[in-house]
Design a protein around this motif. Sequence first.
Motif, PDB file in Angstrom:
ATOM      1  N   GLY A 193       9.867   3.506  13.333  1.00 19.17           N
ATOM      2  CA  GLY A 193       9.558   2.551  14.318  1.00 19.17           C
ATOM      3  C   GLY A 193       8.148   1.792  14.405  1.00 19.17           C
ATOM      4  N   LEU A 194       7.166   2.080  13.478  1.00 23.31           N
ATOM      5  CA  LEU A 194       6.125   1.461  13.602  1.00 23.31           C
ATOM      6  C   LEU A 194       5.788   0.598  12.317  1.00 23.31           C
ATOM      7  CD1 LEU A 194       3.370   4.295  14.906  1.00 23.31           C
ATOM      8  CD2 LEU A 194       4.743   2.559  16.120  1.00 23.31           C
ATOM      9  N   SER A 195       4.814  -0.459  12.330  1.00 27.62           N
ATOM     10  CA  SER A 195       4.530  -1.270  11.247  1.00 27.62           C
ATOM     11  C   SER A 195       3.054  -1.351  11.079  1.00 27.62           C
ATOM     12  CB  SER A 195       5.093  -2.646  11.486  1.00 27.62           C
ATOM     13  OG  SER A 195       4.902  -3.266  10.261  1.00 27.62           O
ATOM     14  N   GLY A 222       6.426  -0.015   3.585  1.00 27.75           N
ATOM     15  CA  GLY A 222       6.920  -1.434   4.474  1.00 27.75           C
ATOM     16  C   GLY A 222       6.838  -1.320   5.611  1.00 27.75           C
ATOM     17  N   SER A 223       7.900  -1.834   6.646  1.00 31.43           N
ATOM     18  CA  SER A 223       7.704  -1.815   8.043  1.00 31.43           C
ATOM     19  C   SER A 223       8.943  -1.199   8.613  1.00 31.43           C
ATOM     20  CB  SER A 223       7.712  -3.314   8.590  1.00 31.43           C
ATOM     21  OG  SER A 223       6.389  -3.942   7.995  1.00 31.43           O
ATOM     22  N   PRO A 244      10.492  -3.717   2.855  1.00 30.53           N
ATOM     23  CA  PRO A 244      11.307  -4.739   2.407  1.00 30.53           C
ATOM     24  C   PRO A 244      12.681  -4.489   2.072  1.00 30.53           C
ATOM     25  CG  PRO A 244      10.194  -3.112   0.622  1.00 30.53           C
ATOM     26  CD  PRO A 244       9.479  -2.609   2.287  1.00 30.53           C
ATOM     27  N   TYR A 245      13.407  -5.213   1.614  1.00 29.20           N
ATOM     28  CA  TYR A 245      14.869  -5.457   1.556  1.00 29.20           C
ATOM     29  C   TYR A 245      15.405  -4.623   0.525  1.00 29.20           C
ATOM     30  CZ  TYR A 245      14.592  -8.926   5.266  1.00 29.20           C
ATOM     31  OH  TYR A 245      14.358  -9.752   6.299  1.00 29.20           O
TER      32      TYR A 245
END
Length: 348
Positions: A193-195, A222-223, A244-245
């Motif tokens: 839940g954090l970035s 990543g995020s 990232p995806y």
Amino acid sequence: MRLNRRSALALAALTGALLATTPAGSAAAAAAPRAVPLPIADAADVVSAGDRVFVSGGRNSTDVVVTAANGDVVGTVSNLPGPTDLLLSADRQTLYVALPAANAIAAVNTGTLTEFARFDTGAGACPSSLALTGRYLWFGYGCSGWDGNIGRLDLGRQPAALTTGLARDGYYGAPLLAAAAQNRGVLLVGQPGLSPASVEAYGIGAGGALTYLRNNAFMAIGSNLRDIALNPAGDTLYTASGAPYTVQAFPFADITTPSAQCPTGAYPAAVELSRDGGRVAGGARASYDPDVFVFGLDGVEQARFELGSDLAPGGLAWSPNGARLYAITTDWTGARPTTLHVLPVPAA
């Protein structure tokens, strides 16, 4: 042409079998997937014991739904306040259920579908993530704010011995936990839940002593971390973050640069290793694109599936023999039921 949501769902229902494909040049596609509506309003986790599949109803539920391997609903385990994370014992005869609403963890016999033990995790704990290494049942807990931490139940003692506050530092809410099926000496802990997102590697010593080893390089994860996993040997960790995806793989000994990347498209939400550790399942919350993918350890795609609704975070499970994937979807609009998707996986 951009499809609206209703058209996209209809198209998914008509073409689900075609989207369960192997890469170009493969001899045959997998059998058609199956979607089974479940008698719960939401879903938090799914695990497969082989002949039975278990789906937890989440924090606002009191049920774990039980299905056959093909998805047919065969029963319900009730009176479980807020069931979230599910975990099977090594012999698949016991299902552990995190109960944050009851500050407890339930133990359920997977054959009789009866609860035979309930372990107290302490007032205000709210356990919601589970991992098992031999006699030690680990749980990530936290009810709100920066009260997240790691607890341990020593199941080798009668009654089971409870220890809390084992993390090096606190977490924002309950951390995610993952253990390795063949390595009782390591534990992976993720901050959801954090970035930027982060994971931490711990070693497990004598008496269940937990020792901090390392964390990831800045921004490597990543995020908005959604899910984590360890391969059976415990030497490679996997992460699924909103960005990232891709599902990313890292050496457990050096969480700096990915050793492999498995592209899923926007908003990865789940990652799961097959029982033998030879294949990676990754899932994303994709509105108009395929949601679930199967990869080799090199990151090469082997199959993909369109679910037609939103994959629940962490909502993937392999069957023990690796022939099926199970995915759970929910629809925040309430227009579609919570659904268990049975996805036949082509041979590697």
